[in-house]
Design an enzyme around this catalytic site. Sequence first.
Site, PDB file in Angstrom:
ATOM      1  N   GLY A  42      22.489  53.203  96.123  1.00  0.00           N
ATOM      2  CA  GLY A  42      22.910  54.362  95.351  1.00  0.00           C
ATOM      3  C   GLY A  42      21.767  55.115  94.686  1.00  0.00           C
ATOM      4  O   GLY A  42      21.692  56.348  94.757  1.00  0.00           O
ATOM      5  N   ASP A  90       1.015  52.798  51.275  1.00  0.00           N
ATOM      6  CA  ASP A  90       2.406  52.336  51.221  1.00  0.00           C
ATOM      7  C   ASP A  90       2.375  50.805  51.367  1.00  0.00           C
ATOM      8  O   ASP A  90       1.353  50.235  51.767  1.00  0.00           O
ATOM      9  CB  ASP A  90       3.162  53.012  52.378  1.00  0.00           C
ATOM     10  CG  ASP A  90       4.541  52.449  52.568  1.00  0.00           C
ATOM     11  OD1 ASP A  90       5.250  52.287  51.567  1.00  0.00           O
ATOM     12  OD2 ASP A  90       4.923  52.172  53.727  1.00  0.00           O
TER      13      ASP A  90
END
Length: 734
Positions: free
Chosen positions: A30, A500
Amino acid sequence: MFDKKNRWIIVSNRLPLEVKNDEIIRGSGGLITAITGIDSANPILWAGLVPGEDIENDYLASLKKLKDKIQYHPIFIKKKEYHKYYNGFCNDVLWPLLHYETEYVRYDLSNWKTYIDVNKKIARNLSTLIAKDDIVWIHDFHLLLVPKFLKKIKPNCKIGFFLHVPFPSYEIFRQLPMANHILEGVLGADLIGFHDYSYLRYFVSSVRGVLGIYPTKMQIEFNQHQTKLGVFPASINYQIFREISKSQETALLMDKWKQSSFEIEKVILGVDRLDYTKGIDLKLKAYEVFLEKYPQWRGRIQLLQLATPTRTEVPEYINLKNEIDMAVGRINGKFGTANYVPIKYMFNFVTPSELAALYAHADVLLVTSKRDGMNLVALEYIVSQNNDDPGVVILSEFTGAVSHLSEAISINPWNIYETADAIFHAINIPLSEKARKNNIMKKFLFNYTATTWAQRFMQELEAYKVVDQKMRHISSEENIPLEIQTAIKNHHNNLLLLLDYDGTLTPIRSEPSKALLTLRARRLIHKFAITQKVDVCIISGRDRDFLKRQFENYNVYLAAEHGAQFYNKSKGKWMTLVTDHKKKWYASALKIMLDFANMVPSSYVERKDYAICWHYRNSPVEFARYQAVKLRNELEELMRNYPVNVISGKKVVEIKDHSANKGVFLRWFLNRYDFSDKAIIAIGDDATDESLFKELNSNKGITIKVGAANSAATYRMDEHTDVLWFLEKIDQML
Ligand code: ADQ
């Protein structure tokens, strides 16, 4: 407008070409039918694995001789490795699971590791191929991790992914032990396409269930990267199938079929790979019921079943073949006579003309798949029908194709009695009705071809706004960019570092309390803190107690709760920077959140000074998630007149004072202290760092994003370990 010049790099598990005795043989299936059916003005390069030992030279030499519009790029792999990845994981785990056949699933950790390795290798190999405007389109479940690995190396490259098989419901998908890795892998793509809307919905619910993310409007944000989702049913090349079906060769073959079965009035056709998902067993049972129930058709009808050999060495498939062989033998024995064979069964590959002749010869195509991503055979059959005497399609409702072929007779293949009646109905449909049905579907397939499928997908991918093209990559394999070195030198090695915490100095942990600084990070912070030249400010969403504990003995500034609280290192004191509206909202929000904590087992409330978080990471997933939506709605409704934001994070709902914002904090910080003699560098990985980056960019600072997501930062790094490498390099410079 769609740029016709962009090269499409199509990637599939294997190349569709095999070299045997110096000859190139084309594969079938397919995926190959859909891709080779694309007729595009864009140059196409098809990359895929080619397994084997010492085959490189022969293969490349044969490829050179090949005349094809498509260019091929083989990625060679040892047979043993391919076997573990392909048979061991793709076919023993993913194929059955994605088709709801969980009893066929066989887990083996080392095969999973090989799957990861092979996906990584493919991504690395592709990264050496990709030129600036190339668009990459990755195909199918063999390559679910490639998007993530490739995005990491090529963040600016547009990456699409298409799933050719079904995506199962969450209840099935969640059984996969590595479900989270698979989803994280495929979410590296910018666009993910499915054949059918139901697969998309199941994917979204699995993302929600497994990763705890709440996708909106066909878009998923994960690690600050946006992935679009879409439904793009695959199709076939209409012209090619029409031409083959009208060719002389096909006409001759068809005559042969007619002659060999001249006493047969109706032919039912089945064309399937011999796979347990295709439901050939159910088809045979239904056909048997049909012959029982409608004895007048015995001797006049024949089932022609073409079964394509697949995975013939695997025990389950050998058993399946034996079962089918036996069922065919039994039915033929039961209803057959000296002149009548009820089932003609072929177990082999056929040429395109032979297939077209079978399509044209048959009165009915019978598809009884238990699950099938799409099923292109049904499309091929419709297109191959002769206008004067078209056939009818009976189609399992468990195929993707059923959503697109409106005029097929839809059946539940498990209901063999319904299928038997559908056969009876199909062979009795008047010609005018058959023509009407076939025309409608043929017209649809005339307009909606494999090319349309590919173009729709690629246009949507093309329209995708990829991450900021301007971000420059900082990598531990190279050196610190020259501009950064110069900026530091120009300030005589005086530096302000804005860092951070989670995801920047430490990896993200599922238990926040376990995200502690490593010795390596501690050593660095300590070294910076004792030099006169470097100031460090940690800016985090964490509360002040946590930061205090982590940085107790270091001479650094701390900004807790996104800058709501500030620790002045010279005074050794904390101060509050947000306006204190807290009284107005805090108590009532807390009460609501505590109610939810009582209701949902193992959930808890974290009280920060200017924010409250309701965490549910250890709670029963579905129930907690439902309550999280309710909590968020309730808070938004009740707090709408207060200066607060309600945010849903990863298994957390947070309400916080809206002036607690890293950008606002930075503006205050730079005004309050004089850092004009220092180069300023900010590093962060989180969405909350964006306001900080924007603020610093306008102050001519250096901004660095950790992770692949889009960002306002000027530079980016891959992960937190690069941050430590970067800081060490800086330390060596000073
Ligand atoms: P497949 O499972 O391979 O594909 P399908 O879509 O039916 O299933 O395609 C089979 C293809 O193989 C057809 O093009 C057919 O012509 C060809 N074929 C079948 N038998 C053959 C034979 N004996 N000899 C030669 N050729 C033969 C996967 C998914 C599907 C999905 C496709 C495309 O499982 O659900 O439709 O990809 O996305």
